[in-house]
Write an enzyme that holds these catalytic residues in place. Structure first.
Site, PDB file in Angstrom:
ATOM      1  N   LYS A   1       0.829  -1.207   0.000  1.00 53.36           N
ATOM      2  CA  LYS A   1       0.000   0.000   0.000  1.00 53.36           C
ATOM      3  C   LYS A   1       0.869   1.265   0.000  1.00 53.36           C
ATOM      4  O   LYS A   1       2.081   1.189   0.203  1.00 53.36           O
ATOM      5  CB  LYS A   1      -0.930  -0.002   1.225  1.00 53.36           C
ATOM      6  CG  LYS A   1      -1.826  -1.221   1.286  1.00 53.36           C
ATOM      7  CD  LYS A   1      -2.678  -1.368   0.029  1.00 53.36           C
ATOM      8  CE  LYS A   1      -3.696  -2.489   0.096  1.00 53.36           C
ATOM      9  NZ  LYS A   1      -3.126  -3.833   0.206  1.00 53.36           N
TER      10      LYS A   1
HETATM   11  C1  LIG Z   1      -9.547  -3.803  -1.505  1.00 49.05           C
HETATM   12  C2  LIG Z   1      -8.792  -4.470  -0.389  1.00 49.05           C
HETATM   13  N1  LIG Z   1      -9.445  -4.702   0.763  1.00 49.05           N
HETATM   14  C3  LIG Z   1      -8.818  -5.293   1.810  1.00 49.05           C
HETATM   15  C4  LIG Z   1      -7.512  -5.674   1.728  1.00 49.05           C
HETATM   16  C5  LIG Z   1      -6.878  -6.389   2.898  1.00 49.05           C
HETATM   17  O1  LIG Z   1      -5.893  -5.617   3.502  1.00 49.05           O
HETATM   18  P1  LIG Z   1      -4.926  -6.280   4.580  1.00 49.05           P
HETATM   19  O2  LIG Z   1      -3.876  -7.005   3.811  1.00 49.05           O
HETATM   20  O3  LIG Z   1      -4.385  -5.105   5.338  1.00 49.05           O
HETATM   21  O4  LIG Z   1      -5.751  -7.171   5.418  1.00 49.05           O
HETATM   22  C6  LIG Z   1      -6.782  -5.450   0.573  1.00 49.05           C
HETATM   23  C7  LIG Z   1      -5.368  -5.860   0.503  1.00 49.05           C
HETATM   24  O5  LIG Z   1      -4.711  -5.864  -0.485  1.00 49.05           O
HETATM   25  C8  LIG Z   1      -7.434  -4.829  -0.522  1.00 49.05           C
HETATM   26  O6  LIG Z   1      -6.791  -4.598  -1.662  1.00 49.05           O
END
Ligand SMILES: Cc1ncc(COP(=O)(O)O)c(C=O)c1O
Length: 385
Positions: free
Chosen positions: A193
């Site tokens: 990110k």
């Molecule tokens: C649209 C979206 N939602 C949720 C997530 C989940 O994030 P995390 O890896 O912090 O759990 C991601 C991760 O890439 C994502 O792209």
């Protein structure tokens, strides 16, 4: 232009990780390991939450160990349960949907806006039933979802909106941070990110203090601190660590710089690719509100017989340009295939999921690399004719 071959990876680090970030982590590790030191994540937790809420324009924030757990917690706080329905987009990471399934609810997919690839509020309206208990739009790639239209849905129906803001640190809607939109927003600080807290991390923002307090309890064993510690509700341990929180502050301080760099490079890419009939370019980078997490171009499969996967392979194998995929439609994953979703139900998302290609654009991508990527895309189209 003379083009010499290059190898362009799809970087695993989406933002910038610099000396100040390393020092922030080292400082708290050194302090914690000194005599009488501690890894207990205070005061960093409170400092980070305050700074993050201010950055995102919300009344408050709760730090948490991922966006996935943030979404889970939001479903729990809303009391989502078997028999309920939660509406979301099929063009997302799997956990936007699993958070509802994990509570025993049914995920209902609604179609997306063909320009922004965000959930389409009109398509959502057609899916609302008596059982709909939440809606989860995604600020796709950093483009803000249509917050005003979702506000109207909540006003008319009472259904709360939980935004998946995994891509959206620093995204703005009509010049305002998106952190106070809907009932709550869930952010990700995972490695790829625009900001990261040592590889994993997240936050929940909201303007509703009671919702935030219940989310805070869920992520910390249900604890309520006072003269005597109480376990006030059923909770879990989803906390971020002290070094992560310290790095969160240094990463947050550079988030706007990272976004601006990625936005500027995305604009250059759009100029370089303008007029290529076989490609559909992403919208919204002319706005300062675009969080610019991803640059997702689509192969216009109405204009070329080439398949997206063959095109990606060609780009990589012939020209050394690695790309990524955001996303295969959620219902294509094995865990969802048993649930027998009607793919014809969301034709725009279905088609987009077979066209999308994320290009390797990062804060330090050079102008030469941008030109090379654009050249490789055009060349691959010619070579595949
Ligand atoms: C649209 C979206 N939602 C949720 C997530 C989940 O994030 P995390 O890896 O912090 O759990 C991601 C991760 O890439 C994502 O792209």
């Amino acid at each position: 232009m003379t083009i010499s071959p290059r190898t362009i990876p799809f970087a695993a680090l989406g933002g910038l990780f610099e000396q100040d970030d390393v020092e922030a982590a080292m400082r708290v590790i050194s302090a914690a390991t000194a005599e009488n030191g501690s890894f207990f994540p205070l005061p960093e937790e409170a400092d980070f939450q305050k700074a993050f809420a201010a950055h995102e324009g919300s009344h408050g924030a709760v730090s948490i160990n991922s966006c996935g757990t943030a979404l889970d917690v939001c479903m729990m706080v809303l009391g989502i349960k078997p028999g309920d329905e939660v509406i979301t987009t099929p063009l997302t990471f799997v956990c936007t949907a699993t958070c509802a399934v994990a509570q025993g609810a049914k995920v209902v997919f609604a179609d997306i806006d063909p320009k922004t690839l965000c959930l389409d509020p009109q398509a959502v309206r057609r899916k609302i039933t008596k059982r709909t208990k939440a809606i989860i739009p995604v600020h796709f790639a950093g483009h803000p979802a249509d917050i005003d239209a979702f506000d109207v849905i909540t006003r008319e129906s009472g259904i709360p909106i939980i935004y998946d803001a995994a891509h959206a640190v620093g995204t703005k809607y009509k010049s305002r941070g998106i952190g106070g939109a809907g009932k709550a927003s869930c952010y990700s600080f995972q490695s790829n990110k625009n900001m990261t807290t040592l590889g994993e991390g997240g936050a929940i923002t909201s303007d509703d203090q009671e919702f935030l307090e219940r989310a805070r309890q869920k992520k910390t064993f249900g604890y309520v601190y006072g003269k005597q510690l109480r376990v006030a509700s059923i909770g879990f341990n989803y906390r971020m660590t002290k070094p992560q929180l310290a790095v969160g502050l240094t990463q947050l301080a550079k988030a706007d710089r990272v976004n601006a760099l990625k936005r500027q490079k995305s604009r250059v890419m759009s100029q370089l690719l303008e007029g290529v009939d076989e490609l559909i370019l992403p919208a919204g980078y002319d706005s300062e509100g675009h969080g610019a997490h991803l640059y997702v171009v689509r192969l216009n499969t109405d204009r070329t017989k080439l398949s997206r996967d063959a095109f990606r392979d060609h780009l990589k194998n012939r020209h050394g340009v690695a790309t990524s995929l955001h996303y295969p439609a959620v219902w294509t994953w094995d865990a969802f295939s048993e649930l027998d979703y009607d793919r014809a139900d969301c034709p725009i998302a279905e088609q987009a999921s077979e066209q999308v290609i994320s290009l390797p654009i990062f804060p330090l991508t050079s102008d030469e690399d941008l030109q090379y990527i654009a050249w490789a895309l055009k060349q691959s189209l010619l070579e595949s004719k």
